[in-house]
Design an enzyme around this catalytic site. Structure first.
Site, short mmCIF file in Angstrom:
data_model
loop_
_atom_site.label_atom_id
_atom_site.label_comp_id
_atom_site.label_asym_id
_atom_site.label_seq_id
_atom_site.Cartn_x
_atom_site.Cartn_y
_atom_site.Cartn_z
N ARG A 97 3.49 4.43 16.01
CA ARG A 97 2.36 5.32 15.68
C ARG A 97 1.02 4.61 15.80
O ARG A 97 0.01 5.19 16.21
CB ARG A 97 2.54 6.01 14.33
CG ARG A 97 2.18 5.21 13.05
CD ARG A 97 0.66 5.21 12.79
NE ARG A 97 0.30 4.98 11.41
CZ ARG A 97 -0.38 3.92 10.98
NH1 ARG A 97 -0.75 2.95 11.78
NH2 ARG A 97 -0.70 3.83 9.70
N LYS A 129 3.74 6.89 3.00
CA LYS A 129 4.34 5.66 3.54
C LYS A 129 4.11 4.54 2.54
O LYS A 129 3.04 4.45 1.94
CB LYS A 129 3.71 5.31 4.89
CG LYS A 129 4.27 4.01 5.48
CD LYS A 129 3.84 3.83 6.93
CE LYS A 129 2.52 3.13 7.07
NZ LYS A 129 2.21 2.79 8.47
N THR A 136 -4.45 -9.41 15.45
CA THR A 136 -4.02 -10.66 14.83
C THR A 136 -3.80 -10.44 13.34
O THR A 136 -4.26 -9.44 12.78
CB THR A 136 -5.09 -11.76 15.03
OG1 THR A 136 -6.27 -11.38 14.33
CG2 THR A 136 -5.41 -11.95 16.50
N SER A 146 -9.84 0.42 13.70
CA SER A 146 -8.58 1.00 13.21
C SER A 146 -8.10 0.30 11.93
O SER A 146 -8.05 -0.93 11.89
CB SER A 146 -7.53 0.84 14.31
OG SER A 146 -6.24 0.94 13.79
N GLU A 177 0.82 -1.21 0.00
CA GLU A 177 0.00 0.00 0.00
C GLU A 177 0.85 1.26 0.00
O GLU A 177 1.93 1.29 0.61
CB GLU A 177 -0.88 0.02 1.26
CG GLU A 177 -1.84 -1.14 1.32
CD GLU A 177 -2.44 -1.37 2.71
OE1 GLU A 177 -3.57 -1.85 2.77
OE2 GLU A 177 -1.76 -1.09 3.71
N ASP A 212 -7.80 -4.93 8.54
CA ASP A 212 -7.39 -3.69 7.87
C ASP A 212 -7.26 -3.86 6.36
O ASP A 212 -6.52 -3.13 5.71
CB ASP A 212 -6.08 -3.15 8.48
CG ASP A 212 -4.93 -4.16 8.38
OD1 ASP A 212 -5.15 -5.28 7.88
OD2 ASP A 212 -3.81 -3.82 8.80
N LYS A 253 -10.39 -9.18 5.33
CA LYS A 253 -9.54 -9.47 6.51
C LYS A 253 -10.13 -8.74 7.71
O LYS A 253 -9.91 -7.54 7.89
CB LYS A 253 -8.12 -8.99 6.21
CG LYS A 253 -7.10 -9.14 7.34
CD LYS A 253 -5.68 -8.89 6.79
CE LYS A 253 -4.60 -8.88 7.84
NZ LYS A 253 -4.30 -7.54 8.35
P1 NAD Z 1 2.36 -10.36 13.45
O1 NAD Z 1 2.25 -11.32 12.34
O2 NAD Z 1 3.69 -10.01 13.99
O3 NAD Z 1 1.46 -10.87 14.70
C1 NAD Z 1 0.18 -11.36 14.55
C2 NAD Z 1 -0.08 -12.40 15.63
O4 NAD Z 1 -1.46 -12.79 15.55
C3 NAD Z 1 0.74 -13.67 15.48
O5 NAD Z 1 1.51 -13.88 16.63
C4 NAD Z 1 -0.30 -14.78 15.27
O6 NAD Z 1 0.06 -16.00 15.85
C5 NAD Z 1 -1.51 -14.16 15.94
N1 NAD Z 1 -2.80 -14.73 15.52
C6 NAD Z 1 -3.21 -15.04 14.24
N2 NAD Z 1 -4.46 -15.53 14.27
C7 NAD Z 1 -4.86 -15.52 15.57
C8 NAD Z 1 -6.05 -15.89 16.26
N3 NAD Z 1 -7.07 -16.42 15.59
N4 NAD Z 1 -6.11 -15.72 17.58
C9 NAD Z 1 -5.06 -15.22 18.29
N5 NAD Z 1 -3.90 -14.84 17.71
C10 NAD Z 1 -3.80 -14.99 16.37
O7 NAD Z 1 1.59 -9.04 12.98
P2 NAD Z 1 1.66 -7.56 13.59
O8 NAD Z 1 2.72 -6.78 12.92
O9 NAD Z 1 1.63 -7.66 15.08
O10 NAD Z 1 0.28 -7.00 13.07
C11 NAD Z 1 -0.93 -7.51 13.58
C12 NAD Z 1 -2.08 -7.05 12.71
O11 NAD Z 1 -2.23 -5.63 12.83
C13 NAD Z 1 -1.88 -7.32 11.22
O12 NAD Z 1 -3.08 -7.83 10.71
C14 NAD Z 1 -1.54 -5.99 10.63
O13 NAD Z 1 -1.95 -5.90 9.28
C15 NAD Z 1 -2.33 -5.07 11.52
N6 NAD Z 1 -1.82 -3.70 11.62
C16 NAD Z 1 -2.75 -2.71 11.65
C17 NAD Z 1 -2.33 -1.40 11.80
C18 NAD Z 1 -3.36 -0.31 11.89
O14 NAD Z 1 -3.01 0.86 11.83
N7 NAD Z 1 -4.61 -0.65 12.06
C19 NAD Z 1 -0.97 -1.09 11.90
C20 NAD Z 1 -0.06 -2.13 11.91
C21 NAD Z 1 -0.50 -3.45 11.77
#
Ligand code: NAD
Length: 352
Positions: A122, A79, A211, A302, A66, A237, A241
């Site tokens: 952030r 970004k 997650t 979010s 993105e 997000d 998903k």
């Molecule tokens: P990551 O892959 O490091 O961690 C995700 C964790 O979720 C993993 O440890 C995995 O085992 C766990 N998981 C998966 N399915 C699960 C379930 N059913 N129950 C419990 N745990 C589960 O990812 P991250 O960098 O920590 O990012 C997490 C999420 O946040 C991603 O989906 C990412 O796209 C999103 N994100 C959103 C924003 C935002 O601004 N909204 C910003 C950054 C990341």
């Protein structure tokens, strides 16, 4: 607002991962999160002065790439960020990012930075700012489902900005929870390891879902969410998903960043296009209510919006001034006569 400049226009300050870590450790993680949170709040208060566009997403079977641009008319920022839930199995990050600020007047870049760490900071800052307006008064306990890369940043942001004192952890991968328990050992938080989604949310005032899975997941079912809770839903997000059962959305008051983006990418993609939502910037500047009753379920849906990254980069540009936490990149061609670009290339032969 004046563009913060670092003196020489022809070199671009670059913050590497190494320098970002040094800067964060020198200033302190919680102080950085608070600084970014202040910048986000102040930028959300002048929301209408920004160019806003839903991010430009390139989807593939395994993930998304993105671009997130915005400008306040004086400073432009973007970004680059990816989201690939399968990456961790290959030893790679789910989310990586870098970003840039530029001076609108000249178009010249004024900052290039890694943003993998900055995004975690952030996102945590943004979540805690939202919770400041939406979480129940005196909230002390947060459930944190998904203990991956974002987890500890979230926990610290809620501690320092919202005053939580306990975090309850759960991840389907116990190794992720082991890591989070260890990392949060000296955080000042009481850290409780739980063994199911249900156990994790029991007694929590705030539930954070963070997650990563490229599907309509159901991390929370309706029966897990009692009245009065604030939900900070981060992981849903992208189109296709999500993390929350639709019935939870129907019982909640939903707060969003930029509706045209959230309606496509957020939890509310599961609802009708005209389902009422409140824009968070209006709550922050006092035009709309945040939490209005103890029983209300508030949901921050979010997805991450470009202005938050802009705020984080602006915070960073100020933070590196007068420091050693950046390198100077020779990124802008600088011919003696601006139109003699070709001549500049030819003259460089002498130095080969
Ligand atoms: P990551 O892959 O490091 O961690 C995700 C964790 O979720 C993993 O440890 C995995 O085992 C766990 N998981 C998966 N399915 C699960 C379930 N059913 N129950 C419990 N745990 C589960 O990812 P991250 O960098 O920590 O990012 C997490 C999420 O946040 C991603 O989906 C990412 O796209 C999103 N994100 C959103 C924003 C935002 O601004 N909204 C910003 C950054 C990341």
């Amino acid at each position: 607002m004046a563009t913060p400049q670092i003196d020489n226009l022809n070199v671009v300050p670059f913050v590497s991962v190494d320098n970002m870590m040094k800067l964060v450790l020198t200033i302190g993680v919680e102080t950085v999160i608070c600084g970014i949170a202040e910048q986000i709040e102040s930028d959300f208060k002048r929301w209408e002065s920004f160019d806003k566009t839903a991010r430009i997403a390139s989807h593939s079977k395994e993930g998304v790439i993105e671009l997130m641009p915005t400008s306040d008319g004086e400073v432009y920022g973007f970004k680059y960020v990816n989201g690939h839930p399968k990456n961790t199995k290959e030893g790679l990050q789910t989310v990586t990012a870098f970003g840039l600020l530029a001076d609108v007047d000249t178009g010249y870049p004024v900052l290039l930075s890694e943003m993998t760490i900055l995004t975690a900071l952030r996102t945590a800052a943004m979540s805690a700012v939202a919770a400041k307006y939406l979480a129940p008064k005196g909230a002390k306990v947060m459930a944190m489902i998904g203990n991956g890369a974002q987890c500890e940043f979230q926990a610290l942001a809620f501690k320092t900005i919202c005053g939580i004192d306990t975090v309850r952890l759960f991840d389907i991968d116990p190794v992720a929870t082991d890591k989070a328990v260890l990392n949060l050992q000296k955080s000042g938080l009481t850290v409780i390891r739980t063994h199911s989604h249900q156990e994790c949310v029991t007694g929590a005032d705030i539930i954070t879902t963070c997650t990563a899975d490229k599907q309509y997941a159901t991390i929370l079912t309706d029966n897990m969410v009692g009245s009065g809770v604030h939900i900070n839903a981060i992981g849903g997000d992208c189109p296709g998903k999500t993390e929350l059962h639709k019935d939870i959305l129907l019982r909640s008051d939903v707060f969003v960043e930029f509706p045209p983006q959230t309606r496509v990418e957020g939890e509310i993609q599961q609802l009708d296009e005209d389902h009422p939502v409140t824009e968070l910037w209006k709550v922050i500047n006092g035009d709309e209510n945040g939490r209005t009753s103890e029983q209300q379920i508030t949901l921050f849906d979010s997805v991450g919006f470009a202005i938050e990254d802009f705020s984080a980069l602006r915070y960073l540009l100020n933070a590196i001034k007068g420091s050693n936490f950046y390198d100077e990149l020779d990124m802008i061609a600088d011919p003696d006569e601006p139109r003699d670009l070709f001549g500049m290339v030819q003259r460089a032969k002498a130095n080969l």
